[in-house]
Scaffold this active site. Sequence first.
Site, PDB file in Angstrom:
ATOM      1  N   LYS A 126     -26.147 -29.911 -17.442  1.00  0.00           N
ATOM      2  CA  LYS A 126     -25.653 -28.600 -17.153  1.00  0.00           C
ATOM      3  C   LYS A 126     -23.603 -28.825 -17.764  1.00  0.00           C
ATOM      4  O   LYS A 126     -24.019 -28.204 -18.825  1.00  0.00           O
ATOM      5  CB  LYS A 126     -25.750 -27.350 -16.087  1.00  0.00           C
ATOM      6  CG  LYS A 126     -27.170 -27.359 -16.132  1.00  0.00           C
ATOM      7  CD  LYS A 126     -27.675 -25.956 -16.105  1.00  0.00           C
ATOM      8  CE  LYS A 126     -28.411 -26.516 -17.227  1.00  0.00           C
ATOM      9  NZ  LYS A 126     -29.597 -27.004 -17.282  1.00  0.00           N
ATOM     10  N   CYS A 169     -35.655 -23.757 -35.053  1.00  0.00           N
ATOM     11  CA  CYS A 169     -35.464 -22.621 -35.751  1.00  0.00           C
ATOM     12  C   CYS A 169     -36.001 -21.437 -35.818  1.00  0.00           C
ATOM     13  O   CYS A 169     -37.203 -21.284 -35.378  1.00  0.00           O
ATOM     14  CB  CYS A 169     -35.406 -22.822 -36.997  1.00  0.00           C
ATOM     15  SG  CYS A 169     -34.693 -23.891 -38.226  1.00  0.00           S
ATOM     16  N   GLU A 193     -24.187 -30.611 -21.428  1.00  0.00           N
ATOM     17  CA  GLU A 193     -24.353 -29.617 -22.718  1.00  0.00           C
ATOM     18  C   GLU A 193     -23.858 -28.381 -22.823  1.00  0.00           C
ATOM     19  O   GLU A 193     -23.666 -27.895 -24.227  1.00  0.00           O
ATOM     20  CB  GLU A 193     -26.171 -29.128 -22.318  1.00  0.00           C
ATOM     21  CG  GLU A 193     -26.528 -28.626 -21.425  1.00  0.00           C
ATOM     22  CD  GLU A 193     -28.034 -27.801 -21.277  1.00  0.00           C
ATOM     23  OE1 GLU A 193     -28.662 -28.170 -21.772  1.00  0.00           O
ATOM     24  OE2 GLU A 193     -28.348 -27.435 -20.067  1.00  0.00           O
ATOM     25  N   ARG A 237     -32.843 -20.321 -30.608  1.00  0.00           N
ATOM     26  CA  ARG A 237     -33.480 -21.003 -31.208  1.00  0.00           C
ATOM     27  C   ARG A 237     -32.952 -21.920 -32.046  1.00  0.00           C
ATOM     28  O   ARG A 237     -32.993 -22.849 -32.672  1.00  0.00           O
ATOM     29  CB  ARG A 237     -34.744 -20.521 -31.738  1.00  0.00           C
ATOM     30  CG  ARG A 237     -35.848 -19.583 -31.491  1.00  0.00           C
ATOM     31  CD  ARG A 237     -36.874 -18.810 -32.694  1.00  0.00           C
ATOM     32  NE  ARG A 237     -37.785 -20.144 -32.150  1.00  0.00           N
ATOM     33  CZ  ARG A 237     -39.428 -20.699 -31.794  1.00  0.00           C
ATOM     34  NH1 ARG A 237     -38.526 -20.130 -30.434  1.00  0.00           N
ATOM     35  NH2 ARG A 237     -39.817 -21.456 -32.247  1.00  0.00           N
ATOM     36  N   GLU A 270     -30.164 -32.641 -12.541  1.00  0.00           N
ATOM     37  CA  GLU A 270     -29.842 -31.031 -13.725  1.00  0.00           C
ATOM     38  C   GLU A 270     -28.255 -31.035 -13.712  1.00  0.00           C
ATOM     39  O   GLU A 270     -27.250 -30.714 -14.298  1.00  0.00           O
ATOM     40  CB  GLU A 270     -30.546 -30.316 -12.840  1.00  0.00           C
ATOM     41  CG  GLU A 270     -30.808 -29.228 -13.097  1.00  0.00           C
ATOM     42  CD  GLU A 270     -31.154 -28.485 -14.410  1.00  0.00           C
ATOM     43  OE1 GLU A 270     -30.341 -27.560 -15.006  1.00  0.00           O
ATOM     44  OE2 GLU A 270     -31.626 -29.257 -15.238  1.00  0.00           O
ATOM     45  N   ASN A 319     -40.367 -23.571 -40.164  1.00  0.00           N
ATOM     46  CA  ASN A 319     -39.435 -24.065 -39.188  1.00  0.00           C
ATOM     47  C   ASN A 319     -40.608 -24.947 -38.493  1.00  0.00           C
ATOM     48  O   ASN A 319     -41.805 -25.591 -38.879  1.00  0.00           O
ATOM     49  CB  ASN A 319     -39.829 -22.779 -37.954  1.00  0.00           C
ATOM     50  CG  ASN A 319     -40.114 -23.845 -36.444  1.00  0.00           C
ATOM     51  OD1 ASN A 319     -38.730 -24.670 -35.808  1.00  0.00           O
ATOM     52  ND2 ASN A 319     -40.061 -23.088 -35.856  1.00  0.00           N
ATOM     53  N   GLY A 320     -39.994 -26.642 -38.526  1.00  0.00           N
ATOM     54  CA  GLY A 320     -40.624 -27.916 -38.079  1.00  0.00           C
ATOM     55  C   GLY A 320     -39.815 -29.243 -39.049  1.00  0.00           C
ATOM     56  O   GLY A 320     -38.513 -28.689 -39.039  1.00  0.00           O
ATOM     57  N   HIS A 341     -24.565 -51.563  -9.003  1.00  0.00           N
ATOM     58  CA  HIS A 341     -24.930 -52.431  -9.561  1.00  0.00           C
ATOM     59  C   HIS A 341     -24.579 -51.821 -11.347  1.00  0.00           C
ATOM     60  O   HIS A 341     -25.876 -52.159 -12.368  1.00  0.00           O
ATOM     61  CB  HIS A 341     -26.338 -52.508  -9.324  1.00  0.00           C
ATOM     62  CG  HIS A 341     -27.396 -52.570  -8.254  1.00  0.00           C
ATOM     63  ND1 HIS A 341     -27.704 -53.968  -7.998  1.00  0.00           N
ATOM     64  CD2 HIS A 341     -27.770 -51.795  -7.399  1.00  0.00           C
ATOM     65  CE1 HIS A 341     -28.091 -53.845  -6.558  1.00  0.00           C
ATOM     66  NE2 HIS A 341     -28.002 -52.704  -6.150  1.00  0.00           N
ATOM     67  N   LYS A 379     -32.645 -23.263 -27.897  1.00  0.00           N
ATOM     68  CA  LYS A 379     -33.271 -22.878 -26.150  1.00  0.00           C
ATOM     69  C   LYS A 379     -34.970 -23.982 -26.570  1.00  0.00           C
ATOM     70  O   LYS A 379     -35.585 -23.674 -25.607  1.00  0.00           O
ATOM     71  CB  LYS A 379     -33.304 -21.591 -25.804  1.00  0.00           C
ATOM     72  CG  LYS A 379     -33.708 -20.870 -25.229  1.00  0.00           C
ATOM     73  CD  LYS A 379     -33.457 -21.117 -23.617  1.00  0.00           C
ATOM     74  CE  LYS A 379     -34.006 -20.876 -22.605  1.00  0.00           C
ATOM     75  NZ  LYS A 379     -32.390 -20.984 -22.081  1.00  0.00           N
ATOM     76  N   TRP A 403     -31.605 -24.632 -37.066  1.00  0.00           N
ATOM     77  CA  TRP A 403     -30.795 -25.486 -35.738  1.00  0.00           C
ATOM     78  C   TRP A 403     -31.505 -26.555 -37.154  1.00  0.00           C
ATOM     79  O   TRP A 403     -32.862 -27.282 -37.579  1.00  0.00           O
ATOM     80  CB  TRP A 403     -31.984 -25.575 -34.748  1.00  0.00           C
ATOM     81  CG  TRP A 403     -31.461 -26.782 -33.770  1.00  0.00           C
ATOM     82  CD1 TRP A 403     -30.119 -26.359 -32.885  1.00  0.00           C
ATOM     83  CD2 TRP A 403     -32.236 -28.236 -33.976  1.00  0.00           C
ATOM     84  NE1 TRP A 403     -30.157 -27.777 -32.488  1.00  0.00           N
ATOM     85  CE2 TRP A 403     -31.389 -29.027 -33.167  1.00  0.00           C
ATOM     86  CE3 TRP A 403     -32.939 -28.736 -34.305  1.00  0.00           C
ATOM     87  CZ2 TRP A 403     -31.601 -30.115 -32.507  1.00  0.00           C
ATOM     88  CZ3 TRP A 403     -32.844 -29.780 -34.289  1.00  0.00           C
ATOM     89  CH2 TRP A 403     -32.460 -31.005 -33.042  1.00  0.00           C
TER      90      TRP A 403
END
Length: 593
Positions: free
Chosen positions: A475, A2, A478, A26, A471, A98-99, A494, A588, A72
């Site tokens: 991308k 947050c 998300e 955030r 990667e 925040n936390g 497999h 982020k 968040w």
Amino acid sequence: MCGIFGMIGNSAVGQTLTALKRLEYRGYDSAGIAVKTGNEISIYKQAGRMEQLQAIVPNGLDSTTVIGHTRWATHGEVSTANAHPFFSFNKRFAIVHNGIIENYQSLKNELTLRGISFASQTDSETVAHLVEANYKDDVFEAVKITAKSLEGSFAIVITDTVDGNLYAIKNKSPLVVGVDGQNVYFCSDIRCLSQYAAKVAQTPDNTIVVAEKNGKVTFYDFDGNTLPVKFFEPDKTEDFVHVDGDFMLKEILEVPEKIRRSKRGYFESGGLNLSAKVVHRIKRIYFIGCGTAYNSGLQVASSAREMLDIDVVPVIASEFIYDRYPVDSDTLAFFISQSGETADTIRAAEKVASMGGITYAVTNTQTSTLRYLCNRVKNIYADGEYAVASTKAYNCQLITLTLLINDIAYLKGSIDEVTHTKIIDSVDSLSIAIETVLNCGYSISKIADEIKDSSSVFFLGRTRDYPTAEEGSLKLKEISYIHSEAYPAGELKHGTLALMEEGVTVVAIATDSALIDKMASSIAEVKARGARVICVSPYSFEDVTSIKVPVVNRYLFGALSVVPLQLLAYYVAKRLGRDVDKPRNLAKSVTVE
């Protein structure tokens, strides 16, 4: 995760709302402010983006004491009831947090037995009620008792109706304090605070901060003893509130320029900054990070294994913390984090430091928790990155890490001067190659039209191309919300072949000339089962949709071949109407474990 902001000073409401907009990357599930006017506190909060909050804040509202929050969600659904700030039960205090309060349930149970009711599902509301319950005519004493009772990670800012102060409690979550004359600021992010404060200080863990109306700021430990904390002048950062179009596309288009800047910054800041004596004793290297940062370590580890005759291990930070990876004084660990505030990466760095290893931060920030924690630090010089999905920072991480490994290999004598120089010089031609790919953006957008309705997308690569596949897959998932996975191409047989059918898209990355025949076989296997295939390669394959990339130095292919995948993810998400800069359920800077 947050974003929190609080201040004592002029135009506090307007400045807080602007700061929260800057901090929205955030967390953007909900937002709110608590405004002190006279001996009362008023709270305005709303689920949704900052625009929803601004719509309910009265025009002309002002105060000299305001705290704010953009959320968040961790505990509790996304709702106005779960948005911050929170009142204490007598509305004497209001807090933002925040936390994660790890022992909140036991604290909540105790408070409930005392007849205190809760209005939310969050762990954070517990803090507000706890401060009130501990209050006995002394706010600082109530804050101190509360701080000692909390377990977990937290940056908490507290306003009250009793005095004119703001209080903060900090442990394992970022909190920066700023001053400018008699104005005092608390903030999660130094980049945001640099817009306001003339001087700033990083708050140590297990600290209480008291800010007074006259601009005085005092730091205390949890026992009430004063702490010496140094203020410094912050580097002014760009304002990231407004941009034409999407931040993500802007940041992808900046990749060639930022790669050049990354190379220049690497040498201007002294290069490796490890002595030959230290380098010669290194017997083990870890690349540690989360998400995109981990993928950059995974990519460079492939090069490092080729350049160095020592153990090279990429590890996800959250796994490193709780597993038993060996560390001693001959261990070098690179900790990769765009923000330098990633909680799992910080905990992993603390673990390596406690075991006597060499800790080396690779970040995109001038000031961060990780930067101060590690023995050495290298900035990647990507400049501000504000889309949640990282793009240019990834490319710059690859360049910085490659240059670091290149210097280590040269000092160890495992590569010669010609190879060492060629890698350095090749960064310039890499930038030109990436510009060539970016000029093909229109054709990549047309490919996005073809795959936006895929049931699943699988990314395949071998050796150095597998990290690029990881990667590219990250991308896409998300920001488009399409199910996507990455696999080493040899693993198809497999299990994964069972998922190949019409409606599935496979993206194959093939830059290693020695493995072209192997990749051709993998492509044939998925095509035979009905999957559509897109191939990113400098080489030609039959009956596939090709995205051609130029040939570059083999150690730098990862920074090139990921660019069309970044563009592909962007265009797919746009075709699906997604918010590419602020995808759902993400933030982020991940500052909780």
